[in-house]
Design a protein around this motif. Structure first.
Motif, short mmCIF file in Angstrom:
data_model
loop_
_atom_site.label_atom_id
_atom_site.label_comp_id
_atom_site.label_asym_id
_atom_site.label_seq_id
_atom_site.Cartn_x
_atom_site.Cartn_y
_atom_site.Cartn_z
N CYS A 6 0.81 -1.23 0.00
CA CYS A 6 0.00 0.00 0.00
C CYS A 6 0.84 1.27 0.00
O CYS A 6 0.58 2.20 -0.77
N HIS A 7 1.85 1.33 0.86
CA HIS A 7 2.66 2.54 0.96
C HIS A 7 3.52 2.73 -0.28
O HIS A 7 3.69 3.86 -0.75
N ARG A 8 4.03 1.65 -0.83
CA ARG A 8 4.81 1.76 -2.07
C ARG A 8 3.94 2.27 -3.20
O ARG A 8 4.35 3.14 -3.97
N PHE A 9 2.70 1.76 -3.31
CA PHE A 9 1.80 2.24 -4.35
C PHE A 9 1.52 3.73 -4.19
O PHE A 9 1.49 4.48 -5.16
N GLN A 10 1.30 4.17 -2.97
CA GLN A 10 1.02 5.58 -2.73
C GLN A 10 2.24 6.43 -3.09
O GLN A 10 2.09 7.54 -3.61
N ALA A 11 3.45 5.91 -2.83
CA ALA A 11 4.66 6.65 -3.20
C ALA A 11 4.76 6.77 -4.72
O ALA A 11 5.04 7.85 -5.25
N TYR A 12 4.51 5.68 -5.44
CA TYR A 12 4.52 5.73 -6.91
C TYR A 12 3.44 6.68 -7.42
O TYR A 12 3.66 7.45 -8.37
N ASP A 13 2.28 6.64 -6.80
CA ASP A 13 1.17 7.51 -7.20
C ASP A 13 1.54 8.98 -7.00
O ASP A 13 1.26 9.83 -7.85
#
Length: 127
Positions: A83-90
């Motif tokens: 989840c946190h990695r996706f938010q960082a990419y987003d």
């Protein structure tokens, strides 16, 4: 590294826009800020990652486990963790305005396997 993909060495790069996230995340924004900083080449520590570990990542985040489902000749990608990695990419995508490639370890799956995660809402996920 996860139990499911610990033995997988191949890392794929999938456009963020192609990965479906059917479950809403619970987020720690300081952790996301640290990951964005790492992606930009300025490593930053967080509650779960030391500065030494962030520095060793060389401006990359660990790959995210992604289920890869083929249906009627199309490929669909689903992620439930990271989840946190996706938010960082987003956030990087929002800042640059460009598509972002997500580092992933792909797990082949069937629709019936995916249904274990999403239940009857699977009917809304495929044309």
């Amino acid at each position: 590294m996860s139990i499911q993909t610990g033995g997988l060495l191949r890392v794929s790069h999938i456009p963020l826009s192609q990965i479906r996230r059917p479950i809403a995340p619970v987020l720690d924004y300081q952790k996301i800020d640290a990951m964005v900083s790492t992606l930009k080449g300025t490593p930053q520590a967080s509650k779960t990652c030391t500065l030494e570990d962030a520095t060793a990542m060389n401006s990359e985040l660990p790959p995210i486990d992604v289920l890869c489902v083929r249906d009627q000749g199309e490929t669909y990608y689903f992620a439930f963790g990271g989840c946190h990695r996706f938010q960082a990419y987003d956030r990087i995508r929002d800042q640059t305005g460009e598509e972002v490639q997500v580092r992933c370890k792909l797990i082949p799956a069937t629709k019936s396997q995916l249904k274990l995660y999403v239940g009857s809402s699977i009917d809304d996920m495929f044309p």
